[in-house]
Design an enzyme around this catalytic site. Structure first.
Site, PDB file in Angstrom:
ATOM      1  N   CYS A 316       0.820  -1.205   0.000  1.00 36.64           N
ATOM      2  CA  CYS A 316       0.000   0.000   0.000  1.00 36.64           C
ATOM      3  C   CYS A 316       0.862   1.266   0.000  1.00 36.64           C
ATOM      4  O   CYS A 316       1.476   1.581  -1.008  1.00 36.64           O
ATOM      5  CB  CYS A 316      -0.990  -0.041   1.171  1.00 36.64           C
ATOM      6  SG  CYS A 316      -2.399   1.073   0.973  1.00 36.64           S
ATOM      7  N   HIS A 400      -3.916  -5.208   0.024  1.00 36.63           N
ATOM      8  CA  HIS A 400      -3.561  -5.823   1.304  1.00 36.63           C
ATOM      9  C   HIS A 400      -3.616  -7.353   1.238  1.00 36.63           C
ATOM     10  O   HIS A 400      -4.684  -7.950   1.358  1.00 36.63           O
ATOM     11  CB  HIS A 400      -4.509  -5.320   2.399  1.00 36.63           C
ATOM     12  CG  HIS A 400      -4.267  -3.898   2.782  1.00 36.63           C
ATOM     13  ND1 HIS A 400      -3.413  -3.524   3.799  1.00 36.63           N
ATOM     14  CD2 HIS A 400      -4.742  -2.741   2.256  1.00 36.63           C
ATOM     15  CE1 HIS A 400      -3.377  -2.203   3.897  1.00 36.63           C
ATOM     16  NE2 HIS A 400      -4.181  -1.713   2.964  1.00 36.63           N
ATOM     17  N   GLU A 402      -2.653  -9.409   3.445  1.00 34.28           N
ATOM     18  CA  GLU A 402      -2.931  -9.995   4.759  1.00 34.28           C
ATOM     19  C   GLU A 402      -4.418 -10.062   5.070  1.00 34.28           C
ATOM     20  O   GLU A 402      -4.845 -10.768   5.984  1.00 34.28           O
ATOM     21  CB  GLU A 402      -2.213  -9.191   5.845  1.00 34.28           C
ATOM     22  CG  GLU A 402      -2.944  -7.977   6.355  1.00 34.28           C
ATOM     23  CD  GLU A 402      -3.011  -6.816   5.350  1.00 34.28           C
ATOM     24  OE1 GLU A 402      -3.802  -5.882   5.578  1.00 34.28           O
ATOM     25  OE2 GLU A 402      -2.271  -6.850   4.349  1.00 34.28           O
TER      26      GLU A 402
END
Length: 428
Positions: A316, A400, A402
Site C-alpha cells: 500500500c 492488502h 494480509e
C-alpha cells in the site's frame, strides 16, 4: 407549561350500556409540556420521544448538508469523505491506521449487527475521523461480541452518524471525487460555519504517517492463531529476520509474516536506514499507511538508502514510496479504492485475485524507469496494483495481502517474499 385535563364519559357515546353510578368518577391528570423538538410528543403525554431524532449534520465542501442521527462521540470533526464497499469487517476498518483523517462511509446499509470484539483490531486505537452508515443495528448477535459498536466508538471518542442517505452520498463521491466534510452535533454552529471549515481544510500534502507510527522499535511475535490460519501447511521451516517500517502498519501483516517464520522488529517511520542495515536483516517491509506519499519525503529517502542492499516488500503506502524511490510519480485518484471486493489480475500467472484495498493514491507506471515490472493490475480501472524490480530484489503490492475479505487469494505474496529472502540469502 402544564395543562389540566378531565377524563370523563358521555352516555350517548356508550349507548344503553352506560352505567350511571357512584363508581363512575371524573379523573383529573396533568400533561407537562416543553418547547422545542419534543413539544409534539409531550403534548401527547409521552414526556419525551421514544425514538432518536436527527441531531447531527454532515456538511460537504460542495455545499450539501445531510441531516443525520449521531452515535458514538459528539462534537465537530473535519475529514475527507470516502466510501467503502466491504460487506463485513467494519471493526478492521475502524482500526486501520490508513484511514487517518477520513470519514468512512459504508455502502453496506446495515452496520453493527455483530458488535465488536477485541481480537479483530488492526492497531492500538481507532485513527479514522468518523463513521457514516445508513442503518445502525439495534441489537448484536455474534458469539465473540464484547460490546456494541455505539459504546465502542464513544469510548474511543470517534463520531458516527446514521439514518443518512449513504447511496446518494456515494453517487456524489463517484461523480465529483472524494470531498472534504465536517461532521457536527453542535447546534451552535451554523451550516455556513461548517461549510467554511470544510473549504479551509485539505488532506493533500499533510504528513499523516507521523501521527500513526510507533514511537520506538519493538519486537513482534504473535502469529495467526491455528483456528484462523488457512495456510499453515508447507511453510518454510527456516527463520528470517525482517525489519518492518511502521507507516501505519496493520497487525495482521505482522501476524502473517510471523506465521511464515519471520522474526520481526517494528521500527518507527523516521528510523534511519543506517540503523536498519546495522541490524543485518534478511528483508525489510515497508508497510501501509495514510495520506499522500509526496508529503513524507523523509520516508522516500529512507527507502532509497535501503534499495539494493536487502530484499524489500512494500504494501500500500510502502508500494507508493517504492514507486517514488525508484524515480516514478504518484497521483491522487478520483475517489480511491476502499473495499474488500476489488478484482486484481496477476500478470505473471493470469490469475485474478479478489482483494482488500484502501488507498487514495496510485503509482503512475508510465513514470517508472526501465527494468521495473508491473506485476498486478486493478481490473476496475486498470491502475497499477503491484511492482517488481528483480535487479534490486524489490516486490510490492498496492492492496492488502494480509486481509481476508472472504477468499485468501493474496496471502501467497508472503510466501513470495520468503522465497525472495531465501534466494538472496543462499546467493550471498
Amino acid at each position: 407549561m402544564a395543562i389540566k385535563c378531565a377524563d370523563f364519559g358521555v352516555k350517548s357515546w356508550f349507548g344503553s350500556n352506560f352505567r350511571n353510578d357512584a363508581s363512575m368518577k371524573v379523573r383529573i391528570f396533568t400533561i407537562r409540556c416543553s418547547s422545542g423538538a419534543a413539544a409534539t410528543a409531550t403534548a401527547l403525554g409521552l414526556g419525551e420521544r421514544p425514538w432518536k431524532v436527527s441531531d447531527a449534520r454532515l456538511v460537504l465542501e460542495d455545499g450539501s448538508v445531510w441531516k443525520a442521527k449521531s452515535f458514538g462521540a459528539s462534537g465537530t470533526q473535519v475529514g475527507e469523505v470516502v466510501f467503502n464497499t466491504s460487506l463485513t469487517g467494519y471493526q478492521e476498518i475502524l482500526t486501520d491506521p490508513s484511514y487517518a483523517g477520513q470519514f468512512v462511509l459504508m455502502t453496506n446499509p446495515h452496520i453493527g449487527n455483530t458488535g465488536v470484539n477485541f481480537d479483530d483490531e488492526e492497531s492500538r486505537q481507532c485513527f479514522l475521523a468518523g463513521l457514516v452508515i445508513r442503518s445502525l443495528s439495534i441489537s448484536t448477535s455474534n458469539w465473540r461480541c464484547a460490546e456494541t459498536l455505539c459504546d465502542y466508538l464513544a469510548e474511543r471518542n470517534i463520531m458516527g452518524i446514521y439514518d443518512v442517505d449513504t447511496r446518494a452520498i456515494t453517487r456524489r463521491l463517484r461523480q465529483d471525487g472524494s470531498l472534504i466534510g465536517v461532521l457536527s452535533t453542535e447546534d451552535s454552529k451554523t451550516d455556513e460555519e461548517l461549510l467554511e471549515i470544510s473549504r479551509s481544510w485539505d488532506i493533500v500534502g499533510v504528513d499523516l504517517i507521523s501521527g500513526v507510527s510507533c514511537d520506538s522499535p519493538y519486537e513482534w511475535v504473535d502469529k495467526t492463531s491455528l483456528e484462523w490460519d488457512f495456510n499453515y501447511n508447507g511453510k518454510d521451516k527456516e527463520t528470517f529476520r525482517v525489519i518492518a517500517y511502521d507507516f501505519g502498519i496493520k497487525q495482521n501483516i505482522l501476524r502473517r509474516l510471523a506465521s511464515y517464520g519471520c522474526e520481526i522488529t517494528v521500527v518507527p517511520s523516521t528510523w534511519p536506514a543506517s540503523e536498519t542495515l546495522k541490524m543485518k536483516p534478511d528483508g525489510v517491509l515497508f508497510s501501509n499507511g495514510p495520506g499522500d506519499p509526496s508529503a513524507v519525503p523523509y520516508a522516500v529517502e529512507t527507502v532509497k538508502q535501503i534499495l539494493g542492499k536487502v530484499p524489500v516488500f512494500g504494501i500500500c503506502m510502502g508500494h507508493q514510496l517504492l514507486g517514488q524511490a525508484l524515480g516514478g510519480k504518484t497521483f491522487k485518484m478520483k475517489f480511491g479504492h476502499h473495499g474488500g471486493n476489488h478484482p486484481v489480475r496477476n500478470l505473471r500467472n493470469g490469475c485474478v485475485e479478489i482483494s482488500s484495498q484502501n488507498h487514495n493514491y496510485a503509482v503512475d507506471p508510465a513514470s517508472l524507469p526501465e527494468g521495473v515490472e508491473v506485476t498486478h493490475v486493478n481490473l476496475n480501472d486498470g491502475s497499477c496494483a503491484g511492482l517488481a524490480y528483480p535487479a534490486l530484489n524489490i516486490m510490492s503490492l498496492q492492496y492488502h495481502p494480509e486481509a481476508s475479505p472472504g477468499p485468501h487469494d493474496s496471502d501467497p505474496a508472503f510466501r513470495e517474499f520468503i522465497q525472495l529472502m531465501k534466494r538472496v540469502k543462499q546467493n550471498a
